[in-house]
Motif scaffolding. Structure first.
Motif, PDB file in Angstrom:
ATOM      1  N   THR A   1       0.834  -1.184   0.000  1.00 21.20           N
ATOM      2  CA  THR A   1       0.000   0.000   0.000  1.00 21.20           C
ATOM      3  C   THR A   1       0.872   1.238   0.000  1.00 21.20           C
ATOM      4  OG1 THR A   1      -0.087   0.068   2.410  1.00 21.20           O
ATOM      5  CG2 THR A   1      -1.773  -1.233   1.295  1.00 21.20           C
ATOM      6  N   TYR A   2       0.236   2.385  -0.197  1.00 20.56           N
ATOM      7  CA  TYR A   2       0.978   3.647  -0.184  1.00 20.56           C
ATOM      8  C   TYR A   2       1.661   3.847   1.161  1.00 20.56           C
ATOM      9  CZ  TYR A   2       1.746   8.674   0.226  1.00 20.56           C
ATOM     10  OH  TYR A   2       2.295   9.895   0.462  1.00 20.56           O
ATOM     11  N   SER A   3       0.973   3.514   2.262  1.00 18.05           N
ATOM     12  CA  SER A   3       1.551   3.690   3.592  1.00 18.05           C
ATOM     13  C   SER A   3       2.749   2.787   3.798  1.00 18.05           C
ATOM     14  CB  SER A   3       0.482   3.422   4.652  1.00 18.05           C
ATOM     15  OG  SER A   3      -0.060   2.134   4.484  1.00 18.05           O
ATOM     16  N   GLN A   4       2.667   1.538   3.339  1.00 17.42           N
ATOM     17  CA  GLN A   4       3.780   0.615   3.519  1.00 17.42           C
ATOM     18  C   GLN A   4       4.999   1.070   2.730  1.00 17.42           C
ATOM     19  OE1 GLN A   4       1.762  -2.946   2.302  1.00 17.42           O
ATOM     20  NE2 GLN A   4       1.320  -3.571   4.411  1.00 17.42           N
ATOM     21  N   SER A   5       4.769   1.521   1.497  1.00 22.32           N
ATOM     22  CA  SER A   5       5.903   1.964   0.694  1.00 22.32           C
ATOM     23  C   SER A   5       6.510   3.246   1.223  1.00 22.32           C
ATOM     24  CB  SER A   5       5.461   2.161  -0.753  1.00 22.32           C
ATOM     25  OG  SER A   5       4.474   3.164  -0.822  1.00 22.32           O
TER      26      SER A   5
ATOM     27  N   TRP B   1      -4.565   6.174  11.725  1.00 21.12           N
ATOM     28  CA  TRP B   1      -4.391   5.654  10.370  1.00 21.12           C
ATOM     29  C   TRP B   1      -3.795   4.265  10.461  1.00 21.12           C
ATOM     30  CZ3 TRP B   1       0.034   7.452   6.639  1.00 21.12           C
ATOM     31  CH2 TRP B   1      -0.107   6.801   5.404  1.00 21.12           C
ATOM     32  N   ASN B   2      -4.528   3.282   9.969  1.00 23.26           N
ATOM     33  CA  ASN B   2      -4.009   1.921   9.914  1.00 23.26           C
ATOM     34  C   ASN B   2      -3.183   1.795   8.640  1.00 23.26           C
ATOM     35  OD1 ASN B   2      -3.719  -0.943   9.453  1.00 23.26           O
ATOM     36  ND2 ASN B   2      -5.359  -1.268  10.950  1.00 23.26           N
ATOM     37  N   ILE B   3      -1.849   1.751   8.816  1.00 20.18           N
ATOM     38  CA  ILE B   3      -0.969   1.769   7.653  1.00 20.18           C
ATOM     39  C   ILE B   3      -0.931   0.429   6.941  1.00 20.18           C
ATOM     40  CG2 ILE B   3       0.450   3.611   8.606  1.00 20.18           C
ATOM     41  CD1 ILE B   3       2.398   1.534   9.549  1.00 20.18           C
ATOM     42  N   THR B   4      -1.436  -0.610   7.604  1.00 23.29           N
ATOM     43  CA  THR B   4      -1.465  -1.926   6.952  1.00 23.29           C
ATOM     44  C   THR B   4      -2.632  -2.039   5.985  1.00 23.29           C
ATOM     45  OG1 THR B   4      -0.454  -2.913   8.912  1.00 23.29           O
ATOM     46  CG2 THR B   4      -1.516  -4.404   7.352  1.00 23.29           C
ATOM     47  N   SER B   5      -3.823  -1.668   6.458  1.00 32.43           N
ATOM     48  CA  SER B   5      -5.009  -1.726   5.594  1.00 32.43           C
ATOM     49  C   SER B   5      -5.283  -0.410   4.879  1.00 32.43           C
ATOM     50  CB  SER B   5      -6.238  -2.111   6.428  1.00 32.43           C
ATOM     51  OG  SER B   5      -6.463  -1.148   7.452  1.00 32.43           O
ATOM     52  N   ASP B   6      -4.489   0.644   5.207  1.00 33.63           N
ATOM     53  CA  ASP B   6      -4.638   1.970   4.605  1.00 33.63           C
ATOM     54  C   ASP B   6      -6.052   2.493   4.810  1.00 33.63           C
ATOM     55  OD1 ASP B   6      -3.775   4.229   3.415  1.00 33.63           O
ATOM     56  OD2 ASP B   6      -3.847   3.480   1.360  1.00 33.63           O
ATOM     57  N   GLN B   7      -6.496   2.493   6.076  1.00 31.93           N
ATOM     58  CA  GLN B   7      -7.833   2.976   6.415  1.00 31.93           C
ATOM     59  C   GLN B   7      -7.748   3.992   7.547  1.00 31.93           C
ATOM     60  OE1 GLN B   7     -10.127  -0.596   7.266  1.00 31.93           O
ATOM     61  NE2 GLN B   7     -11.017  -0.543   5.213  1.00 31.93           N
ATOM     62  N   ILE B   8      -8.672   4.940   7.527  1.00 31.84           N
ATOM     63  CA  ILE B   8      -8.815   5.904   8.618  1.00 31.84           C
ATOM     64  C   ILE B   8      -9.716   5.288   9.676  1.00 31.84           C
ATOM     65  CG2 ILE B   8      -9.537   8.217   9.248  1.00 31.84           C
ATOM     66  CD1 ILE B   8      -7.154   8.173   7.411  1.00 31.84           C
TER      67      ILE B   8
ATOM     68  N   PRO C   1     -14.937   0.723  16.856  1.00 30.38           N
ATOM     69  CA  PRO C   1     -14.227   1.602  15.916  1.00 30.38           C
ATOM     70  C   PRO C   1     -14.843   1.553  14.519  1.00 30.38           C
ATOM     71  CG  PRO C   1     -12.679   0.322  17.213  1.00 30.38           C
ATOM     72  CD  PRO C   1     -14.028  -0.232  17.513  1.00 30.38           C
ATOM     73  N   LEU C   2     -14.938   2.712  13.888  1.00 28.97           N
ATOM     74  CA  LEU C   2     -15.457   2.848  12.528  1.00 28.97           C
ATOM     75  C   LEU C   2     -14.294   3.143  11.595  1.00 28.97           C
ATOM     76  CD1 LEU C   2     -18.470   5.119  13.434  1.00 28.97           C
ATOM     77  CD2 LEU C   2     -18.622   2.719  12.833  1.00 28.97           C
ATOM     78  N   THR C   3     -14.310   2.557  10.411  1.00 26.85           N
ATOM     79  CA  THR C   3     -13.210   2.725   9.468  1.00 26.85           C
ATOM     80  C   THR C   3     -13.750   3.088   8.086  1.00 26.85           C
ATOM     81  OG1 THR C   3     -13.200   0.369   8.878  1.00 26.85           O
ATOM     82  CG2 THR C   3     -11.776   1.056  10.686  1.00 26.85           C
ATOM     83  N   ILE C   4     -12.971   3.887   7.363  1.00 29.36           N
ATOM     84  CA  ILE C   4     -13.247   4.177   5.954  1.00 29.36           C
ATOM     85  C   ILE C   4     -11.924   4.155   5.208  1.00 29.36           C
ATOM     86  CG2 ILE C   4     -15.308   5.571   6.368  1.00 29.36           C
ATOM     87  CD1 ILE C   4     -13.581   8.053   5.940  1.00 29.36           C
ATOM     88  N   PRO C   5     -11.914   3.795   3.920  1.00 31.50           N
ATOM     89  CA  PRO C   5     -10.662   3.781   3.153  1.00 31.50           C
ATOM     90  C   PRO C   5     -10.069   5.183   3.039  1.00 31.50           C
ATOM     91  CG  PRO C   5     -12.408   2.574   2.019  1.00 31.50           C
ATOM     92  CD  PRO C   5     -13.058   3.296   3.143  1.00 31.50           C
ATOM     93  N   ARG C   6      -8.766   5.279   3.191  1.00 30.17           N
ATOM     94  CA  ARG C   6      -8.104   6.576   3.013  1.00 30.17           C
ATOM     95  C   ARG C   6      -8.075   6.980   1.547  1.00 30.17           C
ATOM     96  NH1 ARG C   6      -3.680   8.418   1.011  1.00 30.17           N
ATOM     97  NH2 ARG C   6      -3.102   6.295   0.440  1.00 30.17           N
ATOM     98  N   CYS C   7      -7.863   6.009   0.670  1.00 26.13           N
ATOM     99  CA  CYS C   7      -7.719   6.278  -0.757  1.00 26.13           C
ATOM    100  C   CYS C   7      -9.044   6.018  -1.474  1.00 26.13           C
ATOM    101  CB  CYS C   7      -6.613   5.412  -1.342  1.00 26.13           C
ATOM    102  SG  CYS C   7      -6.334   5.682  -3.107  1.00 26.13           S
ATOM    103  N   TYR C   8      -9.454   6.962  -2.327  1.00 25.36           N
ATOM    104  CA  TYR C   8     -10.691   6.785  -3.081  1.00 25.36           C
ATOM    105  C   TYR C   8     -10.602   5.633  -4.075  1.00 25.36           C
ATOM    106  CZ  TYR C   8     -11.842  11.468  -1.337  1.00 25.36           C
ATOM    107  OH  TYR C   8     -12.106  12.544  -0.538  1.00 25.36           O
ATOM    108  N   LEU C   9      -9.429   5.337  -4.562  1.00 21.89           N
ATOM    109  CA  LEU C   9      -9.260   4.339  -5.606  1.00 21.89           C
ATOM    110  C   LEU C   9      -8.969   2.952  -5.058  1.00 21.89           C
ATOM    111  CD1 LEU C   9      -7.161   6.393  -8.180  1.00 21.89           C
ATOM    112  CD2 LEU C   9      -9.611   5.944  -8.196  1.00 21.89           C
TER     113      LEU C   9
END
Length: 500
Positions: free
Chosen positions: A3-7, A27-34, A114-122
């Protein structure tokens, strides 16, 4: 695939903890979610003494720049407004009823997950992106109004909806009608859409904009460019049109409107499983067909300026005024002729209201005219001293048109609705007499029994048998054919004379 966060963070040694703090959010950098966690807020709410100062302090601690928690936070805003209406001091103890309401709000926070939403729209978007479109929704209730925006990503194989931003406002302290509150939500949506457009344009090229509202009245105010409204409506409609053209606005049913969730508020557990709020409508353009603007809702006409309202006042209130002010029912003996005349009067009223060319009379217009006549006749029943007794004996109820009907023992029979639930008519009204004559003519001027059977296929007349007898007694056709004197048969010829 990284993911972008991992890289980005792989070389910083920060992946030991999947959750990172960034710009005040988790920010969960593994799943890239807020991640939105309400555990700390619940703990603070439990320890705070419920005063107005502490309530507004707790609301201010919610950091939610995207408005994803708006359906939860709006309940606390409405609660704060109720304390302000009660004119409670900042450090005074709130009333017992408000304490009970506050306890329910705190209890809902304690059960939150906890509630989560994707950080990236794509995220999970595969293939070439054909277009980006902004879809906005707005709604209002008596306590609050809201707007929410989604990004529609169209590819060759599929379309994706992504949550972008949402905003809520509590209803003004000065009481407003629901259509006006819906218009305020449309203003909020137009402003939010414009801000979102300016924010995303440097990164994403938005091809089109779509605004949805579930209020036909507010939509009529926005679309009718040729009309002027009262200042409250006109000023807000002008702002909406300056931001986005009227072609962008469409109607959507309330059950499909995601803005209905924040306008009414919800608990964290309910929001967790609400797919409509998280992902938006599954088919956003199913209800985007343009509705005709010829028929203005009655609420729209209330916002007309006084000069225009006076010009059409007499014609706009035909359906609400007494039919006897327009037509003298006593001057008619034929029900068909009476209904036809009233239908053309209503047709003329519609022509004057909409300024369209009159066309031939349709079945629906005849039905409206007949309903008006029946409701006028039933006013005698409502004013009668025995109305309460009839209401219990005949199990009276009002249908969707406000017409009194009877709920009898044949409600489950396989018969037409008008036969199972006949319309109640008074015995001493000219309309009742005309319906009896019509039924008598349909059974080819048969007797009381046949006429009453035909009449009761649609109507139940109070003291029906005696009224039918009275009407049939004065039937000229029956008198002419049944009242003829019997001819005396010719005398037989005399017996032949015998000659001896």
């Amino acid at each position: 695939m990284e993911t972008y966060s991992q890289s980005t963070l792989s070389g910083n040694g920060e992946l030991c903890n999947a959750e990172q703090r960034i710009l005040g959010l988790k920010w969960n950098i593994t799943s890239d979610q807020i991640i939105f966690s309400l555990a700390d807020l619940a703990e603070q709410a439990r320890r705070l003494e419920p005063t107005k100062r502490n309530v507004i302090s707790l609301i201010g601690r919610v950091y939610d720049p995207l408005g994803f928690l708006a359906p939860i936070v709006v309940r606390y805003k409405v609660f704060m407004q109720s304390l302000c209406k009660a004119k409670i001091g900042w450090d005074e103890k709130i009333p017992e009823a408000s304490i009970t309401q506050w306890s329910k709000l705190v209890l809902a926070l304690e059960d939150a997950q906890p509630l989560t939403i994707p950080r990236c729209y794509l995220e999970a978007v595969q293939g070439e992106v054909l277009s980006y479109q902004l879809c906005g929704y707005c709604d209002a209730s008596l306590s609050a109004y809201a707007a929410v925006i989604y990004l529609l990503i169209e590819t060759k194989d599929k379309t994706h909806m992504r949550f972008v931003v949402a905003k809520t406002r509590v209803a003004p302290l000065k009481k407003q009608t629901v259509p006006r509150l819906e218009l305020l939500s449309a203003v909020l949506l137009a402003r939010l859409m414009n801000t979102t457009k300016l924010s995303l344009n440097p990164e994403i090229e938005i091809s089109s904009f779509h605004c949805f509202i579930d209020s036909q009245v507010a939509l009529c105010w926005i679309r009718n460019i040729g009309k002027s409204w009262k200042p409250f409506v006109q000023n807000r409609v002008s702002e909406i049109r300056n931001l986005f053209p009227v072609e962008c606005w469409n109607h959507i049913p309330g059950v499909e409107n995601p803005a209905d969730v924040p306008s009414r508020g919800t608990t964290p557990l309910e929001l967790l499983v609400n797919k409509l709020w998280r992902d938006g409508p599954s088919m956003p353009f199913r209800y985007s067909d343009k509705a005709t603007d010829d028929d203005l809702p009655s609420e729209c006409l209330e916002e007309l300026p006084a000069s225009e309202k006076r010009a059409v006042h007499g014609l706009l209130t035909i359906e609400e005024s007494s039919v006897t002010n327009l037509i003298q029912v006593n001057n008619f003996s034929d029900i068909n002729k009476l209904v036809n005349v009233l239908t053309y009067v209503l047709k003329f009223s519609s022509y004057m209201k909409r300024l369209i060319s009159p066309t031939t009379v349709c079945k629906n217009e005849r039905m409206i005219a007949e309903v008006l006549l029946i409701k006028e006749a039933q006013l005698l029943l409502r004013d009668h001293k025995n109305f309460l007794m009839w209401e219990k004996q005949l199990f009276l109820f009002e249908d969707e048109h406000g017409v009194l009907r009877s709920r009898g023992r044949i409600a489950n029979a396989t018969l037409p609705y008008s036969t199972k639930h006949p319309i109640i008519l008074p015995s001493d009204h000219p309309l009742t007499t005309m319906y009896i004559r019509q039924s008598h003519s349909r059974v080819l001027h048969n007797g009381v029994k046949e006429t009453l059977t035909e009449l009761r296929s649609r109507f139940w007349v109070i003291k029906g048998r005696s009224v039918v007898k009275q009407v049939l007694h004065s039937c000229n056709t029956c008198r002419r054919h049944e009242g003829m004197s019997c001819r005396v048969p010719p005398p037989p010829p005399p017996p032949p004379t015998a000659y001896f």
